[in-house]
Design a protein around this motif. Structure first.
Motif, short mmCIF file in Angstrom:
data_model
loop_
_atom_site.label_atom_id
_atom_site.label_comp_id
_atom_site.label_asym_id
_atom_site.label_seq_id
_atom_site.Cartn_x
_atom_site.Cartn_y
_atom_site.Cartn_z
N ILE A 68 -22.24 -69.37 -57.52
CA ILE A 68 -20.91 -69.39 -57.64
C ILE A 68 -20.90 -68.34 -56.57
O ILE A 68 -19.55 -68.65 -55.48
CB ILE A 68 -20.06 -68.57 -58.43
CG1 ILE A 68 -19.85 -69.71 -59.65
CG2 ILE A 68 -18.80 -68.58 -58.26
CD1 ILE A 68 -19.63 -69.32 -61.31
N VAL A 69 -20.97 -67.19 -56.52
CA VAL A 69 -20.92 -66.18 -55.51
C VAL A 69 -21.62 -66.61 -54.78
O VAL A 69 -21.01 -66.74 -53.04
CB VAL A 69 -22.48 -64.64 -55.37
CG1 VAL A 69 -22.01 -64.35 -54.58
CG2 VAL A 69 -21.67 -64.50 -56.84
N ALA B 155 -19.30 -69.06 -52.36
CA ALA B 155 -18.68 -68.80 -52.10
C ALA B 155 -18.71 -67.60 -50.93
O ALA B 155 -18.35 -68.13 -50.02
CB ALA B 155 -17.94 -67.10 -53.35
N VAL B 156 -20.24 -67.33 -50.80
CA VAL B 156 -20.70 -66.51 -49.55
C VAL B 156 -20.29 -68.00 -48.01
O VAL B 156 -20.59 -67.54 -47.07
CB VAL B 156 -22.50 -65.93 -49.88
CG1 VAL B 156 -22.73 -65.78 -48.02
CG2 VAL B 156 -21.92 -65.04 -50.35
N ILE C 186 -19.14 -70.95 -48.22
CA ILE C 186 -17.64 -71.17 -47.38
C ILE C 186 -17.17 -70.00 -46.13
O ILE C 186 -17.28 -70.56 -45.29
CB ILE C 186 -16.59 -71.05 -48.77
CG1 ILE C 186 -16.91 -72.58 -49.61
CG2 ILE C 186 -14.91 -71.50 -47.59
CD1 ILE C 186 -16.12 -72.13 -50.55
N ALA C 187 -17.30 -68.80 -46.33
CA ALA C 187 -17.29 -67.34 -45.49
C ALA C 187 -18.01 -67.94 -44.76
O ALA C 187 -17.79 -67.71 -43.47
CB ALA C 187 -17.59 -65.99 -46.44
#
Length: 285
Positions: free
Chosen positions: A186-187, A190-191, A193-194
């Motif tokens: 999940i992290v 998110a990373v 996407i960033a």
């Protein structure tokens, strides 16, 4: 386009790197936790086998059964005592008494000369589902992992009486590692996407001057030689912009000289032509 090619490249490289690190670390952590528990439980089973020696030599079946039940309940497993032929003499659940067991771990201890052994066993659970759930279960079955620990039991004279078999699950460890892996994924998303937004911004800063330069070149192709591109840095793209501006300035000067030459030539040719036209008219009349 070049911009999205750069974004996709950055994203794929980053995700691949994170995935390799994630699964490598999780595999190392899982192996460490499993090996640590297996080592500790094997020593514990060895101690159980040693403690049963006196009961075995004296034939105290009730005491062996009580200790097997107590050990099984405390450690969430199952204790089975077999004789030298692999036949169950005592079962903590009282369902295998009199049955001959044939496990690799038992064979290694009873006939292979090893004093202790352990092995991993995959147990597929039957969920009792139907329809699509049953089809999905057939492709991705729900399985749990158990460990079988075997330790030799000797009589008072040192002869091999049989062995203790203790089976227990290590699925809790695997589930814990899987949970950590899921949270890390999940992290990672998110990373990712960033990184995609950051890569898009970076790619735009690189490709925007090239796009502007392309637009100016197209306008120059229509005869607008007075155009320049903005240059404010020292990168390769900025150097390309400076080179283009130099070329554009030279083309503008050449066009200016050409216009002056055509204008002067037209003026110089116009007077002789007018004189010749007048002489021709006089001669005709």
């Amino acid at each position: 386009t070049l911009r999205w090619l750069m974004v996709a490249s950055y994203l794929l490289i980053t995700i691949y790197g994170f995935a390799v690190v994630l699964f490598s670390i999780s595999a190392v952590v899982e192996n460490y936790l499993v090996n640590t528990r297996v080592s500790e439980q094997q020593q514990d089973v060895d101690s159980l086998a040693w403690s049963l020696t006196s009961y075995v030599s004296e034939g105290e079946v009730a005491a062996i059964y009580n200790q097997a039940v107590e050990y099984s309940q405390k450690r969430s497993g199952r204790v089975v005592l077999v004789d030298g032929n692999g036949v169950v003499q005592v079962d903590a659940l009282s369902s295998l008494n009199g049955r001959a067991l044939d496990h690799d771990e038992l064979n290694r201890v009873l006939w292979g000369g090893e004093t202790s052994a352990h092995g991993f066993h995959k147990r597929v659970a039957d969920t009792g589902s139907s329809g699509f759930a049953a089809f999905w279960q057939s492709i991705f079955p729900t399985a749990t992992w158990d460990v079988y620990y075997v330790s030799a039991v000797t009589d008072a004279s040192g002869g091999l009486y049989g062995a203790v078999l203790f089976s227990t699950s290590i699925q809790d460890l695997k589930d814990s590692v899987a949970s950590i892996r899921t949270q890390t994924l999940i992290v990672l998303v998110a990373v990712g996407i960033a990184i995609m937004f950051a890569a898009s911004f970076l790619a735009n800063s690189v490709t925007r001057p090239i796009t502007d330069l392309t637009k100016v070149i197209r306008r120059m192709g229509r005869g607008e030689f007075n155009l320049r591109v903005k240059v404010g840095g020292k990168s390769e793209v900025d150097e390309l912009g400076r080179t283009f501006n130099d070329m554009s300035e030279r083309l503008e000067n050449i066009e200016h000289f050409r216009s002056e030459f055509v204008s002067n030539a037209s003026h110089e040719i116009k007077t002789p032509l007018a004189t010749m036209k007048s002489l021709a008219y006089v001669a005709k009349h």
